[in-house]
Design a protein around this motif. Structure first.
Motif, short mmCIF file in Angstrom:
data_model
loop_
_atom_site.label_atom_id
_atom_site.label_comp_id
_atom_site.label_asym_id
_atom_site.label_seq_id
_atom_site.Cartn_x
_atom_site.Cartn_y
_atom_site.Cartn_z
N LYS A 46 -11.96 31.17 -6.21
CA LYS A 46 -11.08 32.34 -6.05
C LYS A 46 -11.87 33.58 -5.63
O LYS A 46 -11.35 34.44 -4.93
N SER A 87 -2.59 20.58 -6.85
CA SER A 87 -1.12 20.43 -6.91
C SER A 87 -0.48 20.50 -5.52
O SER A 87 0.73 20.64 -5.40
N ARG A 89 0.67 22.29 -3.44
CA ARG A 89 1.35 23.54 -3.10
C ARG A 89 2.09 23.45 -1.78
O ARG A 89 1.99 24.35 -0.91
N ILE A 91 5.78 23.37 0.17
CA ILE A 91 7.11 23.92 -0.08
C ILE A 91 8.12 22.79 0.08
O ILE A 91 8.27 22.24 1.18
N ARG A 93 11.32 22.48 0.35
CA ARG A 93 12.46 22.51 1.27
C ARG A 93 12.03 22.74 2.71
O ARG A 93 12.84 23.04 3.57
N TYR A 102 2.56 27.22 8.98
CA TYR A 102 2.57 28.61 8.50
C TYR A 102 1.59 29.51 9.23
O TYR A 102 1.94 30.57 9.72
N TYR B 201 11.38 32.63 -4.07
CA TYR B 201 10.43 32.30 -2.99
C TYR B 201 8.97 32.49 -3.40
O TYR B 201 8.10 32.50 -2.55
N GLU B 203 6.76 30.67 -4.74
CA GLU B 203 5.84 29.58 -4.35
C GLU B 203 5.45 29.72 -2.87
O GLU B 203 4.29 29.61 -2.51
N GLU B 204 6.47 29.97 -2.08
CA GLU B 204 6.23 30.09 -0.64
C GLU B 204 5.41 31.35 -0.34
O GLU B 204 4.53 31.35 0.53
N THR B 206 3.22 32.65 -2.26
CA THR B 206 1.83 32.35 -2.63
C THR B 206 1.14 31.61 -1.48
O THR B 206 0.00 31.94 -1.12
N VAL B 207 1.85 30.64 -0.92
CA VAL B 207 1.26 29.89 0.19
C VAL B 207 1.01 30.82 1.38
O VAL B 207 -0.05 30.77 2.01
N PRO B 298 2.66 31.94 -10.78
CA PRO B 298 1.64 31.58 -11.77
C PRO B 298 0.50 30.81 -11.10
O PRO B 298 0.73 30.10 -10.11
N SER B 299 -0.69 30.96 -11.64
CA SER B 299 -1.86 30.29 -11.05
C SER B 299 -1.75 28.78 -11.14
O SER B 299 -1.02 28.25 -11.97
N ASP B 300 -2.51 28.14 -10.26
CA ASP B 300 -2.55 26.68 -10.28
C ASP B 300 -3.09 26.20 -11.63
O ASP B 300 -4.06 26.78 -12.13
N PRO B 301 -2.45 25.20 -12.25
CA PRO B 301 -2.95 24.74 -13.54
C PRO B 301 -4.35 24.16 -13.41
O PRO B 301 -4.70 23.63 -12.38
#
Lengths: 272, 301
Positions: A46, A87, A89, A91, A93, A102, B201, B203-204, B206-207, B298-301
């Motif tokens: 990070k 995970s 990450r 999306i 949908r 993206y 949104y 999650e998106e 964050t990406v 929230p941060s990645d676990p």
């Protein structure tokens, strides 16, 4: 390419995630970052992509101080860094094409250029033909490949992989590491892969940075052992891997091993 | 990415987000439509009323009723007094017979009364007042005429027209205040909807941050969604207002209030202004709601 000078990261009131970290990663290197859970691996990554700021010390990426980068310039730093997570990450949908596209989209690629760029990235990870699939229609390995395609679509200078094989079985883990290695050889990308995957590290060898309680416990090179890689994942202790050839920081392997095996309470709490 | 590309992207993503949270978006759009409808209804009615009042004011008259005992000299003095300041147009003498004829025409059902000897309508002078007449001078002048010998009563249309104009102004102000209040409430509704949508949104977002999207690119679709909700609300309000007007025109017959709604519709500039106002309220709501939000998952676990 990436330089850490006496970097520390502390969280109030008195938690230390990283302390006194100094190392250098050259352009085009493939580096494994290992250590027990909570040792500070994710925090270190990070810091590189400026999700976190160091409390002390200096971090240079491509010769530029990451900590002193103005907020508005962070996006431009991140366009040069691909990131993959355990995970995935993705999306849910969005289709594979949209998930991968993206970066070209935000860079203003036209339809044709977008298609070509995404296609090239999917080709790299062996997912051509799955453009219209949704993540739920893919296996775990395929989902991680999509995440990898998204990370490499902009042909980044650096690729950070935070436990990318953590959700995958050993066979798929090896496939993902092989993909990362092929990205490195094709694009010259510098790759830092944080992992618990003991077997993968032994199988592929190379430079291994080991963190313990937020400190750099070992910086060494492992010889590759292609026979490894079919067992289940486990924490990699710094001196239990065969082929240990050198320790760059001169740390005693015994001391490092003891440090890594110990239950790192401070680091576990501190890592976020 | 060029600005045009960014706007295109914002439009597509905003439309998607509105569809995704369509129930909440519909509530926000209807709230803003209601506020604009109230405001535009008041503007329409009071606008037509002001128009009518202005027309009436151009045709305003002063009427001087003479006493039965008024002599020819008195009549001459009154006529002279009416003409003197130059505030009157045509001055007309209305005899008792003509007044009776007018009464019969205006109230045909009371023709019996008009024919009887009991109804004795006074002789009068009528003068049209010029629009340029000085208000204060007019009041003094009117009192002077009322004090002349042979004068029974002086009526001036301006009095009630001025009262009407004040009433219309008050109604318009009150209506606009209510409409503005509703608009503020609508902006807050949009703010809540946009914030809710933004959290869907995360999650998106964050990406997007991870791949290097700027805050302009990340937040743009949400601001656009607020703007679109506002514009849609404004357009719906105008369509409903137009339907209201059409419906009243079909049913009102010859009701005295018909012209207030069926008269002129809002000018194109006023319509555009209302829609832009609604859009601005939506945009402002979205902007305020996200201004201090970091929009972080929230941060990645």
């Amino acid at each position: 390419m990436i330089r850490f000078f006496e970097v520390g990261k502390h969280y109030p009131p008195a938690q230390t995630a990283l302390a006194d970290l100094s190392f250098e990663i050259e352009r085009g290197e493939f580096v494994f970052l290992t250590g027990a859970s909570g040792a500070g691996k994710s925090t270190l990554l990070k810091l590189i992509y400026r999700e976190e700021l160091p409390s002390v010390g200096q971090i240079l990426v491509n010769g530029r101080s990451v900590a002193s980068l103005p907020e508005r310039k962070i996006p431009y730093l991140r366009r040069t860094i691909g990131i993959v997570f355990q995970s995935f990450r993705l999306i849910p949908r969005k289709t594979v094409f949209e998930n991968v596209g993206y970066l070209p989209r935000i860079q203003g690629a036209g339809r044709g250029e977008l298609e070509r760029t995404v296609e090239r990235a999917l080709e790299r990870v062996g997912l051509v033909g799955r453009e219209r699939a949704y993540p739920r229609e893919l296996s775990g390995g395929e989902q991680q490949r999509v995440a990898l395609a998204r990370a490499v679509v902009g042909e980044p200078e650096i690729l950070l992989a935070d436990e990318p094989t953590g959700n995958l079985d050993p066979r798929l883990s090896i496939e993902i590491v092989e993909l990362l290695r092929s990205v490195r050889s094709e694009l010259g990308t510098t790759i830092v892969m944080a992992t618990h995957d003991h077997a993968a590290v032994r199988r592929f060898g190379g430079r291994v940075l080991t963190l313990s309680r937020g400190r750099l416990a070992a910086d060494r090179s492992l010889e590759a052992d292609p026979s490894q890689g079919v067992q289940e994942s486990s924490d990699l202790a710094p001196n239990d891997a065969p082929g240990l050839s050198t320790t760059r920081d001169g740390a005693s392997p015994d001391a490092v091993a003891a440090d890594t095996r110990s239950d790192d309470q401070t680091g576990t709490e501190a890592e976020r | 990415m060029t600005l045009l590309q960014a706007i295109g992207y914002f439009l597509v993503e905003a439309a998607r987000s509105l569809l995704r949270a369509w129930r909440a978006s519909a509530v926000a759009i209807l709230t803003i439509a209601l506020s604009i409808y109230v405001g535009s209804f008041v503007l329409l009615v009071t606008g037509n009323l002001i128009e009518a009042t202005s027309a009436w004011q151009e045709d305003v008259r002063i009427t001087v009723y003479l006493a039965e005992t008024a002599s020819e000299e008195d009549r001459r003095r009154v006529e002279q007094a009416l003409a003197e300041p130059g505030w009157t147009g045509e001055i007309r003498r209305v005899s008792r017979e003509e007044a009776l004829q007018r009464f019969s025409r205006s109230f045909p059902r009371l023709s019996d009364l008009a024919a009887s000897e009991d109804l004795a309508l006074p002789e009068s002078f009528e003068a049209s007042l010029l629009v340029s007449a000085d208000q204060e001078g007019l009041a003094v002048w009117r009192r002077e005429i009322a004090a002349l010998p042979g004068v029974e009563q002086v009526d001036d249309d301006r009095e009630w027209l001025d009262s009407l104009a004040q009433l219309v102004g008050a109604i318009r102000s009150l209506g606009l205040v209510i409409g503005f209040g509703l608009l503020i409430a609508a902006a807050f509704t949009i703010a809540s909807v946009v914030k809710l949508t933004a959290y869907l949104y995360l999650e998106e977002i964050t990406v997007l941050r991870l791949v290097g999207a700027t805050e302009f690119f990340i937040r743009g679709p949400f601001y656009m969604a607020g703007l679109l909700q506002g514009l849609a609300g404004g357009l719906i309000a105008l369509v409903v207002l137009s339907l209201t007007r059409w419906s009243i025109a079909a049913r009102a017959g010859d009701a005295f209030w018909r012209p207030l709604l069926v008269g002129d519709f809002l000018s194109p500039a006023a319509q555009a202004g209302l829609v832009l106002l609604a859009g601005s309220a939506g945009f402002a709501g979205a902007f305020v709601s996200l201004r201090r939000e970091r929009l972080e998952a929230p941060s990645d676990p």
